[in-house]
Design a protein around this motif. Structure first.
Motif, mmCIF file in Angstrom:
data_model
loop_
_atom_site.group_PDB
_atom_site.id
_atom_site.type_symbol
_atom_site.label_atom_id
_atom_site.label_comp_id
_atom_site.label_asym_id
_atom_site.label_seq_id
_atom_site.Cartn_x
_atom_site.Cartn_y
_atom_site.Cartn_z
ATOM 1 N N GLU A 22 4.215 5.226 -17.892
ATOM 2 C CA GLU A 22 2.844 4.221 -17.312
ATOM 3 C C GLU A 22 2.779 3.896 -15.459
ATOM 4 N N ASN A 23 2.197 3.299 -15.341
ATOM 5 C CA ASN A 23 2.221 3.071 -13.217
ATOM 6 C C ASN A 23 2.756 3.750 -13.127
ATOM 7 N N ILE A 24 1.715 5.150 -13.049
ATOM 8 C CA ILE A 24 2.677 6.091 -12.009
ATOM 9 C C ILE A 24 1.775 5.960 -11.260
ATOM 10 N N ILE A 25 1.884 7.312 -9.478
ATOM 11 C CA ILE A 25 0.996 7.159 -8.978
ATOM 12 C C ILE A 25 1.472 8.981 -8.280
ATOM 13 N N PHE A 26 1.038 9.747 -8.051
ATOM 14 C CA PHE A 26 0.697 10.492 -8.011
ATOM 15 C C PHE A 26 0.888 10.823 -6.225
ATOM 16 N N ALA A 27 2.300 10.799 -5.257
ATOM 17 C CA ALA A 27 1.800 10.995 -4.210
ATOM 18 C C ALA A 27 2.951 11.758 -2.589
ATOM 19 N N PRO A 28 1.743 12.711 -2.977
ATOM 20 C CA PRO A 28 2.768 13.790 -1.989
ATOM 21 C C PRO A 28 2.416 13.567 -0.762
ATOM 22 N N HIS A 29 3.498 14.080 0.129
ATOM 23 C CA HIS A 29 3.121 14.234 1.569
ATOM 24 C C HIS A 29 2.877 15.116 2.161
ATOM 25 N N ILE A 30 1.394 14.884 2.541
ATOM 26 C CA ILE A 30 0.644 16.156 2.469
ATOM 27 C C ILE A 30 0.361 16.194 4.367
ATOM 28 N N TYR A 31 1.250 17.840 4.777
ATOM 29 C CA TYR A 31 1.008 18.101 5.962
ATOM 30 C C TYR A 31 -0.084 18.784 7.081
ATOM 31 N N GLN A 32 -1.289 18.203 6.376
ATOM 32 C CA GLN A 32 -2.395 19.566 6.419
ATOM 33 C C GLN A 32 -3.222 19.081 7.390
ATOM 34 N N ASN A 33 -3.956 19.436 8.710
ATOM 35 C CA ASN A 33 -4.748 19.223 9.464
ATOM 36 C C ASN A 33 -6.126 19.712 8.709
ATOM 37 N N ASN A 34 -6.162 20.444 8.042
ATOM 38 C CA ASN A 34 -7.879 20.268 7.910
ATOM 39 C C ASN A 34 -8.006 19.700 6.159
ATOM 40 N N LYS A 36 12.864 -0.818 -16.872
ATOM 41 C CA LYS A 36 13.131 -2.090 -17.657
ATOM 42 C C LYS A 36 13.753 -2.789 -16.925
ATOM 43 N N ILE A 37 13.512 -2.558 -15.766
ATOM 44 C CA ILE A 37 14.033 -3.737 -14.174
ATOM 45 C C ILE A 37 12.860 -4.593 -14.120
ATOM 46 N N ASN A 38 11.398 -3.595 -13.843
ATOM 47 C CA ASN A 38 10.479 -4.429 -13.171
ATOM 48 C C ASN A 38 9.217 -3.824 -14.097
ATOM 49 N N PRO A 39 8.910 -3.406 -15.144
ATOM 50 C CA PRO A 39 7.697 -2.462 -15.552
ATOM 51 C C PRO A 39 6.152 -2.728 -14.486
ATOM 52 N N ASN A 40 5.981 -3.841 -13.676
ATOM 53 C CA ASN A 40 4.701 -3.943 -13.067
ATOM 54 C C ASN A 40 4.936 -3.342 -12.142
ATOM 55 N N LEU A 61 5.474 -2.658 -3.734
ATOM 56 C CA LEU A 61 4.339 -2.157 -4.561
ATOM 57 C C LEU A 61 5.131 -1.711 -5.201
ATOM 58 N N GLY A 62 6.075 -0.198 -5.395
ATOM 59 C CA GLY A 62 6.289 0.305 -5.975
ATOM 60 C C GLY A 62 7.515 1.178 -4.574
#
Length: 119
Positions: free
Chosen positions: A90-102, A55-59, A17-18
């Motif tokens: 375009e086509n961006i997703i904020f995807a942090p690695h959240i290390y949080q138990n709460n 440029k390689i794959n905008p999708n 997907l990305g």
């Protein structure tokens, strides 16, 4: 180089997907504020990588993260430095690695991100 090769290799693969373009960027011992590091270096780097990738794959989606704060520098249990400047891509997703138990804290993070239109 490896990123470009993998983007070409998986450009038409429907199960990909990305791409997570920079895994947990860090400040470490650099003598610069998190904001300046983000605005002057991280965002321009992301923009160059995103432009080349699209440029390689905008999708394909581009997953990105803010700077993972040094141990002991987190603010109010937040381990990520804020991104306050837009990426303007375009086509961006904020995807942090959240290390949080709460779970209540995680909900607060997403409320802030949504208000700032970062996700």
């Amino acid at each position: 180089m490896l990123g470009k090769l993998s983007r070409k290799r998986f450009a038409n693969e429907p199960y990909v997907l990305g791409y997570d373009i920079v895994n947990e960027p860090r400040k470490l011992k650099m003598n610069i504020s998190y904001k300046d590091l983000t605005d002057k270096y991280l965002i321009p780097l992301y923009q160059r990588i995103i432009d080349a990738s699209q440029k390689i794959n905008p999708n394909k989606k581009i997953l990105f993260q803010s700077i993972f704060m040094n141990k002991g520098e987190k603010i109010d249990n937040n381990q990520y430095a804020e991104i306050s400047s837009p990426l303007n891509r375009e086509n961006i997703i904020f995807a942090p690695h959240i290390y949080q138990n709460n779970i209540d804290f995680i909900k607060k993070i997403w409320i802030v991100l949504i208000k700032n239109r970062q996700c």
